[in-house]
Design a protein around this motif. Sequence first.
Motif, PDB file in Angstrom:
ATOM      1  N   PHE A 150       8.031   8.855  -1.035  1.00 49.04           N
ATOM      2  CA  PHE A 150       7.029   8.637  -1.135  1.00 49.04           C
ATOM      3  C   PHE A 150       7.580   7.018   0.222  1.00 49.04           C
ATOM      4  O   PHE A 150       8.270   6.716   0.456  1.00 49.04           O
ATOM      5  N   ASP A 151       6.149   6.861   0.922  1.00 53.44           N
ATOM      6  CA  ASP A 151       6.433   5.453   1.718  1.00 53.44           C
ATOM      7  C   ASP A 151       5.619   4.369   0.956  1.00 53.44           C
ATOM      8  O   ASP A 151       3.983   4.407   0.873  1.00 53.44           O
ATOM      9  N   VAL A 152       5.733   3.243   1.281  1.00 53.95           N
ATOM     10  CA  VAL A 152       5.768   2.158   0.384  1.00 53.95           C
ATOM     11  C   VAL A 152       5.212   0.947   2.020  1.00 53.95           C
ATOM     12  O   VAL A 152       6.474   1.010   2.412  1.00 53.95           O
ATOM     13  N   GLU A 153       3.726   0.408   2.550  1.00 54.62           N
ATOM     14  CA  GLU A 153       3.950  -0.295   3.487  1.00 54.62           C
ATOM     15  C   GLU A 153       3.461  -1.783   3.410  1.00 54.62           C
ATOM     16  O   GLU A 153       2.709  -2.100   1.866  1.00 54.62           O
ATOM     17  N   VAL A 154       4.765  -2.449   3.408  1.00 48.36           N
ATOM     18  CA  VAL A 154       3.886  -4.318   2.819  1.00 48.36           C
ATOM     19  C   VAL A 154       3.509  -5.031   4.265  1.00 48.36           C
ATOM     20  O   VAL A 154       4.071  -4.342   5.599  1.00 48.36           O
ATOM     21  N   ASN A 155       2.465  -5.570   4.404  1.00 44.00           N
ATOM     22  CA  ASN A 155       1.877  -6.624   5.340  1.00 44.00           C
ATOM     23  C   ASN A 155       2.176  -8.087   5.069  1.00 44.00           C
ATOM     24  O   ASN A 155       1.183  -8.300   3.856  1.00 44.00           O
ATOM     25  N   ASN A 156       2.869  -8.634   4.724  1.00 44.22           N
ATOM     26  CA  ASN A 156       3.580  -9.908   4.323  1.00 44.22           C
ATOM     27  C   ASN A 156       2.090 -10.827   5.406  1.00 44.22           C
ATOM     28  O   ASN A 156       2.533 -11.330   6.361  1.00 44.22           O
ATOM     29  N   THR A 157       1.293 -10.872   4.084  1.00 45.44           N
ATOM     30  CA  THR A 157      -0.114 -11.877   4.493  1.00 45.44           C
ATOM     31  C   THR A 157       0.663 -14.223   4.549  1.00 45.44           C
ATOM     32  O   THR A 157      -0.859 -14.724   4.478  1.00 45.44           O
ATOM     33  N   SER A 158       1.885 -13.787   3.631  1.00 43.11           N
ATOM     34  CA  SER A 158       1.500 -15.453   3.203  1.00 43.11           C
ATOM     35  C   SER A 158       2.720 -16.439   4.037  1.00 43.11           C
ATOM     36  O   SER A 158       2.544 -15.208   5.271  1.00 43.11           O
ATOM     37  N   LYS A 159       2.504 -17.732   3.872  1.00 42.41           N
ATOM     38  CA  LYS A 159       3.682 -18.396   5.006  1.00 42.41           C
ATOM     39  C   LYS A 159       4.596 -17.840   4.195  1.00 42.41           C
ATOM     40  O   LYS A 159       5.967 -18.853   5.283  1.00 42.41           O
ATOM     41  N   ASP A 160       5.629 -17.377   3.503  1.00 43.98           N
ATOM     42  CA  ASP A 160       6.220 -17.451   3.429  1.00 43.98           C
ATOM     43  C   ASP A 160       6.908 -15.728   3.695  1.00 43.98           C
ATOM     44  O   ASP A 160       6.701 -15.052   3.376  1.00 43.98           O
ATOM     45  N   GLN A 161       8.440 -16.118   3.832  1.00 38.12           N
ATOM     46  CA  GLN A 161       9.724 -14.880   3.599  1.00 38.12           C
ATOM     47  C   GLN A 161       9.273 -14.017   2.265  1.00 38.12           C
ATOM     48  O   GLN A 161      10.163 -15.357   1.367  1.00 38.12           O
ATOM     49  N   THR A 220       5.056  21.773 -12.383  1.00 42.00           N
ATOM     50  CA  THR A 220       3.723  22.835 -11.439  1.00 42.00           C
ATOM     51  C   THR A 220       2.626  22.094 -11.193  1.00 42.00           C
ATOM     52  O   THR A 220       2.168  21.617 -11.841  1.00 42.00           O
ATOM     53  N   GLY A 221       2.103  22.746 -10.432  1.00 47.02           N
ATOM     54  CA  GLY A 221       0.876  22.168 -10.056  1.00 47.02           C
ATOM     55  C   GLY A 221       1.285  20.903  -8.903  1.00 47.02           C
ATOM     56  O   GLY A 221       2.535  20.103  -8.542  1.00 47.02           O
ATOM     57  N   ASP A 222       0.135  19.808  -8.431  1.00 47.73           N
ATOM     58  CA  ASP A 222       0.014  18.482  -7.588  1.00 47.73           C
ATOM     59  C   ASP A 222       1.070  17.441  -8.466  1.00 47.73           C
ATOM     60  O   ASP A 222       1.036  17.400  -9.386  1.00 47.73           O
ATOM     61  N   VAL A 223       1.022  16.500  -8.258  1.00 47.44           N
ATOM     62  CA  VAL A 223       2.092  15.578  -8.387  1.00 47.44           C
ATOM     63  C   VAL A 223       1.727  14.291  -7.461  1.00 47.44           C
ATOM     64  O   VAL A 223       0.772  14.617  -6.573  1.00 47.44           O
ATOM     65  N   THR A 224       1.080  12.938  -7.784  1.00 49.59           N
ATOM     66  CA  THR A 224       0.923  12.070  -7.786  1.00 49.59           C
ATOM     67  C   THR A 224       1.345  10.290  -7.405  1.00 49.59           C
ATOM     68  O   THR A 224       2.532  10.953  -8.476  1.00 49.59           O
ATOM     69  N   CYS A 225       1.472   9.892  -6.787  1.00 45.08           N
ATOM     70  CA  CYS A 225       2.262   8.318  -6.882  1.00 45.08           C
ATOM     71  C   CYS A 225       1.334   8.057  -7.131  1.00 45.08           C
ATOM     72  O   CYS A 225      -0.010   7.411  -6.020  1.00 45.08           O
ATOM     73  N   LYS A 226       1.378   6.158  -8.175  1.00 47.18           N
ATOM     74  CA  LYS A 226       1.095   5.928  -8.517  1.00 47.18           C
ATOM     75  C   LYS A 226       1.970   3.853  -8.622  1.00 47.18           C
ATOM     76  O   LYS A 226       2.645   4.040  -8.525  1.00 47.18           O
ATOM     77  N   GLU A 264       1.081  -1.586  -0.079  1.00 48.21           N
ATOM     78  CA  GLU A 264       0.086  -0.254  -0.186  1.00 48.21           C
ATOM     79  C   GLU A 264       1.266   1.073  -0.413  1.00 48.21           C
ATOM     80  O   GLU A 264       2.024   1.549   0.873  1.00 48.21           O
ATOM     81  N   LEU A 265       0.456   2.124  -0.730  1.00 50.22           N
ATOM     82  CA  LEU A 265       1.283   3.559  -1.131  1.00 50.22           C
ATOM     83  C   LEU A 265       0.264   4.445   0.407  1.00 50.22           C
ATOM     84  O   LEU A 265      -0.394   4.463   0.812  1.00 50.22           O
ATOM     85  N   LYS A 266       1.744   4.651   0.744  1.00 48.65           N
ATOM     86  CA  LYS A 266       0.808   5.286   2.838  1.00 48.65           C
ATOM     87  C   LYS A 266       0.883   7.298   2.453  1.00 48.65           C
ATOM     88  O   LYS A 266       0.541   7.155   3.177  1.00 48.65           O
ATOM     89  N   SER A 267       2.158   7.149   1.483  1.00 49.69           N
ATOM     90  CA  SER A 267       2.338   8.612   1.477  1.00 49.69           C
ATOM     91  C   SER A 267       2.887   9.105   0.004  1.00 49.69           C
ATOM     92  O   SER A 267       4.224   8.295  -0.809  1.00 49.69           O
TER      93      SER A 267
END
Length: 157
Positions: A89-100, A146-152, A70-73
């Motif tokens: 930017f900040d990305v958050e990873v939430n590993n819900t799998s069984k593997d590293q 110029t103007g706002d930028v967004t991350c995707k 998920e993109l956090k900022s």
Amino acid sequence: MSQPTPPPPPGHAPVPPPKKGMSTGLKVFLIIAGLAVLLCGGGFVACTALVGKAASDVSKGQEAKAGHVELKSCEAESAGDEFLANVKFDVEVNNTSKDQNTYLVDVFVLDAKGTRVGNTTAIVSDVRPGQKAVEQGMVVLSQKVTGDVTCKIDKVS
């Protein structure tokens, strides 16, 4: 008419007439080559099926990993008139799998019109099962904006 073969010089055996048809070595080679083509042809079909399954498995794995990220900022930092701005930017990873897992997160930066003005890949390494990790990344823009930028997030692998 063909001319008769001259007699051999004294002490030498006569020259044998040329053989007609394929030599035994050529026949053996052709048989082996034919078998190889048959075996490789069947192997090609099997290999294609295996590669297709592996590609499908990789695609499913990438989709699952994308659900973990998920993109956090996303913030642009002006660098003044002389320099190009950068975006953090900040990305958050939430590993819900069984593997590293290690996550490669492709991030695009878009201007106010939706045009891509920068991109990078953030690497979030060795996230254990059930763990969260946050990685900060930065993109130096390729042009003044110029103007706002967004991350995707474009792709996760």
